[in-house]
Enzyme design. Structure first.
Site, mmCIF file in Angstrom:
data_model
loop_
_atom_site.group_PDB
_atom_site.id
_atom_site.type_symbol
_atom_site.label_atom_id
_atom_site.label_comp_id
_atom_site.label_asym_id
_atom_site.label_seq_id
_atom_site.Cartn_x
_atom_site.Cartn_y
_atom_site.Cartn_z
ATOM 1 N NE ARG A 51 -1.638 -2.223 2.780
ATOM 2 C CZ ARG A 51 -1.702 -3.478 2.332
ATOM 3 N NH1 ARG A 51 -2.699 -3.881 1.624
ATOM 4 N NH2 ARG A 51 -0.741 -4.346 2.632
ATOM 5 C CB THR A 52 3.386 2.618 2.313
ATOM 6 O OG1 THR A 52 2.647 2.092 3.408
ATOM 7 C CG2 THR A 52 3.901 4.002 2.652
ATOM 8 C CE LYS A 80 26.311 -2.747 -5.889
ATOM 9 N NZ LYS A 80 26.375 -1.649 -6.879
ATOM 10 N NE ARG A 101 7.066 0.738 4.907
ATOM 11 C CZ ARG A 101 5.857 0.182 4.868
ATOM 12 N NH1 ARG A 101 5.740 -1.098 4.555
ATOM 13 N NH2 ARG A 101 4.776 0.888 5.128
ATOM 14 C CG HIS A 129 3.348 3.836 8.620
ATOM 15 N ND1 HIS A 129 3.441 4.684 7.523
ATOM 16 C CD2 HIS A 129 2.979 2.620 8.123
ATOM 17 C CE1 HIS A 129 3.135 4.006 6.421
ATOM 18 N NE2 HIS A 129 2.856 2.749 6.756
#
Ligand code: CP
Length: 306
Positions: A51-52, A80, A101, A129
């Site tokens: 969703r986000t 890396k 995120r 959030h």
């Protein structure tokens, strides 16, 4: 430059502006179809999301802008060993705004200190959030008609559920909000939230273990998934994962106008039979996420006439 790292980065009047703008977008989306023409949103997702990430991308595309980004740490140079600080310095020259995120709490805050573009926290570990909070507030505002005078039940994983932490932080700023915190002992809200947010603001709340007992009192029931990815051992997760399952029988105890919200994804905590109940609004809530993210992008890019 304005970033959105915590729900408290927006004042109540700024929140109102964003929610009102989202409401106007819902009424007349065509009016906003080109307002971000030529602008680019980078989605930097070091953790899974449906969703986000996709609602951010849909939001920018709906505004006439473009999107770029990665959807896992493995597909970026984080694999890396590149730091968040170096990544954001580079992305600042590729995009006009970014949503990040990250599994580490505080990573988007670190990024914001090195960034020359607005950084939006799209979820940092078990911490915050804030754009889910905007989604939740828009849902409550539109479907309940108010953000004050509410008894709100939070049920499930209140320890690791970042959506719960952010929404509590946002709601304590409205009048006459009462919380009912429904969880097993192991998944109660973190101490800092109890002491620094609830107690410090003299907010009325109680902690209980049985959902049915408190159902009749609730105006909103915010169900949450037990956050498997935050547990240190699988045994504890298996023991706790089905602590609460909302089904049609339990819904019989609820007010006729109680709303059930859930940030999604759902696992077992809401039986699919509940989806047919008109009080179950979690899919509508996910849809509102696009409009509120459109409003947020516009707000953060405002100074650049987007
Ligand atoms: N609500 C939410 O954050 O969903 P995703 O994890 O799918 O983005």
């Amino acid at each position: 430059m304005k970033h959105l790292i915590s729900p408290l980065d927006l004042s109540v009047s700024e929140l109102k502006e964003i929610l009102d703008l989202a409401g106007d977008i819902i009424l007349d989306p065509g009016k906003y179809a080109n307002v971000c023409h030529g602008k680019k949103l980078a989605t930097l997702f070091y953790e899974p999301s449906t969703r986000t990430r996709l609602s951010f991308e849909a939001a920018m595309l709906n505004l006439g802008g473009s999107v770029l980004g990665f959807s896992s740490a493995d597909s970026s140079s984080a694999a890396k060993g590149e730091s968040v600080a170096d990544t954001i310095r580079v992305i600042s020259s590729y995009a006009d705004i970014c949503a990040m995120r990250h599994p580490k709490e505080g990573a988007p805050l670190v990024a914001s200190t090195y960034s020359s573009i607005p950084v939006i926290n799209a979820g940092d570990g078990g911490h915050n959030h804030p754009t889910q909070t905007l989604t939740d507030l828009l849902t409550i505002q539109i479907l309940k008609g108010r953000l004050d005078n509410l008894t709100v039940g939070f049920c499930g994983d209140l320890k690791f559920g970042r959506t719960v932490h952010s929404l509590i932080n946002a709601l304590v700023r409205y009048e006459n909000i009462n919380f009912v915190l429904i969880s097993p002992d192991e998944l109660k809200i973190p101490t800092y939230l109890r002491e620094e947010v609830l107690d410090a603001n003299h907010v009325s709340y109680k902690e209980v273990k049985v959902l049915e007992e408190v159902m009749p009192q609730l105006d909103l029931l915010y169900m949450t998934r037990v956050q498997k990815e935050r547990f240190f051992n699988e045994e504890d997760y298996i023991r706790l994962k089905d602590s609460f399952i909302l089904d049609t029988k339990k819904m019989e105890y609820a007010k006729k106008d109680m709303l059930v919200l859930h940030p999604l994804p759902r696992v077992n905590e809401i039986a699919t039979e509940v989806d047919k109940d008109p009080r179950a609004v979690y899919f509508k809530q996910a849809e509102f996420g696009v409009y509120v993210r459109m409003a947020l992008i516009m707000k953060l890019l405002e100074d650049e006439s987007c």
